[in-house]
Design a protein around this motif. Structure first.
Motif, PDB file in Angstrom:
ATOM      1  N   CYS A  87       0.835  -1.202   0.000  1.00  0.00           N
ATOM      2  CA  CYS A  87       0.000   0.000   0.000  1.00  0.00           C
ATOM      3  C   CYS A  87       0.871   1.254   0.000  1.00  0.00           C
ATOM      4  O   CYS A  87       1.947   1.268   0.606  1.00  0.00           O
ATOM      5  N   ARG A  89       1.204   5.390   0.850  1.00  0.00           N
ATOM      6  CA  ARG A  89       0.645   6.466   1.651  1.00  0.00           C
ATOM      7  C   ARG A  89       0.107   7.555   0.718  1.00  0.00           C
ATOM      8  O   ARG A  89       0.747   7.895  -0.276  1.00  0.00           O
ATOM      9  N   ASP A  90      -1.054   8.079   1.050  1.00  0.00           N
ATOM     10  CA  ASP A  90      -1.668   9.101   0.199  1.00  0.00           C
ATOM     11  C   ASP A  90      -0.945  10.440   0.314  1.00  0.00           C
ATOM     12  O   ASP A  90      -0.999  11.262  -0.599  1.00  0.00           O
ATOM     13  N   GLU A 171     -11.150  -0.870  -4.118  1.00  0.00           N
ATOM     14  CA  GLU A 171     -12.148  -0.273  -3.223  1.00  0.00           C
ATOM     15  C   GLU A 171     -12.606  -1.286  -2.183  1.00  0.00           C
ATOM     16  O   GLU A 171     -12.742  -0.968  -0.997  1.00  0.00           O
ATOM     17  N   SER A 174      -9.736  -1.887   0.255  1.00  0.00           N
ATOM     18  CA  SER A 174      -9.590  -0.739   1.149  1.00  0.00           C
ATOM     19  C   SER A 174     -10.671  -0.740   2.225  1.00  0.00           C
ATOM     20  O   SER A 174     -10.401  -0.463   3.406  1.00  0.00           O
ATOM     21  N   GLU A 175     -11.886  -1.091   1.832  1.00  0.00           N
ATOM     22  CA  GLU A 175     -12.985  -1.134   2.807  1.00  0.00           C
ATOM     23  C   GLU A 175     -12.753  -2.233   3.842  1.00  0.00           C
ATOM     24  O   GLU A 175     -12.982  -2.036   5.035  1.00  0.00           O
ATOM     25  N   LEU A 179      -8.537   1.171   4.969  1.00  0.00           N
ATOM     26  CA  LEU A 179      -7.331   1.872   4.522  1.00  0.00           C
ATOM     27  C   LEU A 179      -7.563   3.359   4.258  1.00  0.00           C
ATOM     28  O   LEU A 179      -6.652   4.169   4.445  1.00  0.00           O
ATOM     29  N   LYS A 180      -8.746   3.708   3.807  1.00  0.00           N
ATOM     30  CA  LYS A 180      -9.001   5.130   3.510  1.00  0.00           C
ATOM     31  C   LYS A 180      -8.820   5.981   4.756  1.00  0.00           C
ATOM     32  O   LYS A 180      -8.226   7.066   4.704  1.00  0.00           O
ATOM     33  N   GLU A 181      -9.304   5.459   5.881  1.00  0.00           N
ATOM     34  CA  GLU A 181      -9.178   6.196   7.141  1.00  0.00           C
ATOM     35  C   GLU A 181      -7.728   6.311   7.594  1.00  0.00           C
ATOM     36  O   GLU A 181      -7.375   7.216   8.351  1.00  0.00           O
ATOM     37  N   LYS A 182      -6.902   5.404   7.113  1.00  0.00           N
ATOM     38  CA  LYS A 182      -5.490   5.412   7.481  1.00  0.00           C
ATOM     39  C   LYS A 182      -4.626   6.161   6.465  1.00  0.00           C
ATOM     40  O   LYS A 182      -3.405   6.223   6.621  1.00  0.00           O
ATOM     41  N   GLY A 183      -5.245   6.704   5.426  1.00  0.00           N
ATOM     42  CA  GLY A 183      -4.486   7.432   4.416  1.00  0.00           C
ATOM     43  C   GLY A 183      -3.638   6.536   3.539  1.00  0.00           C
ATOM     44  O   GLY A 183      -2.542   6.927   3.117  1.00  0.00           O
ATOM     45  N   THR A 185      -3.498   3.612   0.143  1.00  0.00           N
ATOM     46  CA  THR A 185      -4.106   3.090  -1.077  1.00  0.00           C
ATOM     47  C   THR A 185      -3.452   1.762  -1.436  1.00  0.00           C
ATOM     48  O   THR A 185      -2.223   1.706  -1.597  1.00  0.00           O
TER      49      THR A 185
END
Length: 218
Positions: A87, A89-90, A171, A174-175, A179-183, A185
């Protein structure tokens, strides 16, 4: 196994022997290869999720439904010994860069405070260039693929089969892992293990373009 032999014999495994498990010492080496992978200005803009049991692999396989165009990758996840999700980092917030900096100091990379501050400023300058260009996430993702290369090469050297998998639903993945909450991808999954007799790709000769096509002298 020497380097050239590993390069010439490794391949993308299509079918795994579910009964064979990678020894724990070998797994430790593979994960250390990921941890030691290079990244621009040592930003280490990644996070790795490791599935080392049936429950973990089932969670990852949710991103490859039983039916549909991605179903063919499901068995490569469920039958492998281990699966690693790479993954990116965003972003690279100041708090994360400080964490990296503190670790570097702990590891003895800085002779004094001035050296620490000097490199911190230099790295922040590079990051700011990408912030200004609006491509920090893309920059981070490119670093993750460097780590994937180190993992695949290390697996080959250690006699472990591997499959890089981009054919999954990011998606859904990530759900499942928040992962979205953790920044973060998810970019690619890498299955690891030992191929089965059903893997026709194991017997296929490696094919690459000739050196005279790929290389030219400056």
């Amino acid at each position: 196994m020497d380097l050239l032999q590993a390069l010439r014999t490794r391949y993308a495994t299509k079918a795994y022997d579910a009964a064979r498990r990678i020894p724990e010492e070998t797994v430790k080496q593979l994960l250390e290869a990921l941890r030691c992978s290079p990244s621009s200005v040592n930003a280490q803009p990644w996070h790795f999720i490791v599935a080392d049991d049936e429950a973990g692999k089932q969670r990852m396989a949710k991103a490859t439904p039983d039916s549909g165009s991605l179903a063919y990758n499901r068995s490569k996840i469920l039958q492998a010994s281990h699966v690693v999700a790479l993954c990116a980092r965003d972003g690279l917030p100041a708090s994360y860069l400080e964490e990296v900096l503190n670790r570097e100091e702990q590891d003895g990379r800085y002779a004094d405070q001035a050296a620490r501050e000097g490199f911190a400023a230099a790295r922040a300058g590079y990051v700011q260039q990408h912030v200004d260009a609006g491509d920090v996430a893309h920059w981070n993702q490119k670093q993750v693929y460097l780590a994937q290369g180190f993992l695949l090469l290390s697996a080959g050297l250690l006699g472990v089969d591997a499959t890089p998998i981009e054919g999954f639903l990011p998606e859904a993945f990530s759900e499942e892992f928040g992962l979205k909450e953790k920044g973060l991808t998810p970019l690619v999954l890498v299955s690891l293990g030992y191929h089965s007799d059903r893997d026709a790709n194991a017997k296929a000769p490696k094919s690459r373009l000739a050196p005279e096509v790929l290389f030219s002298k400056a």
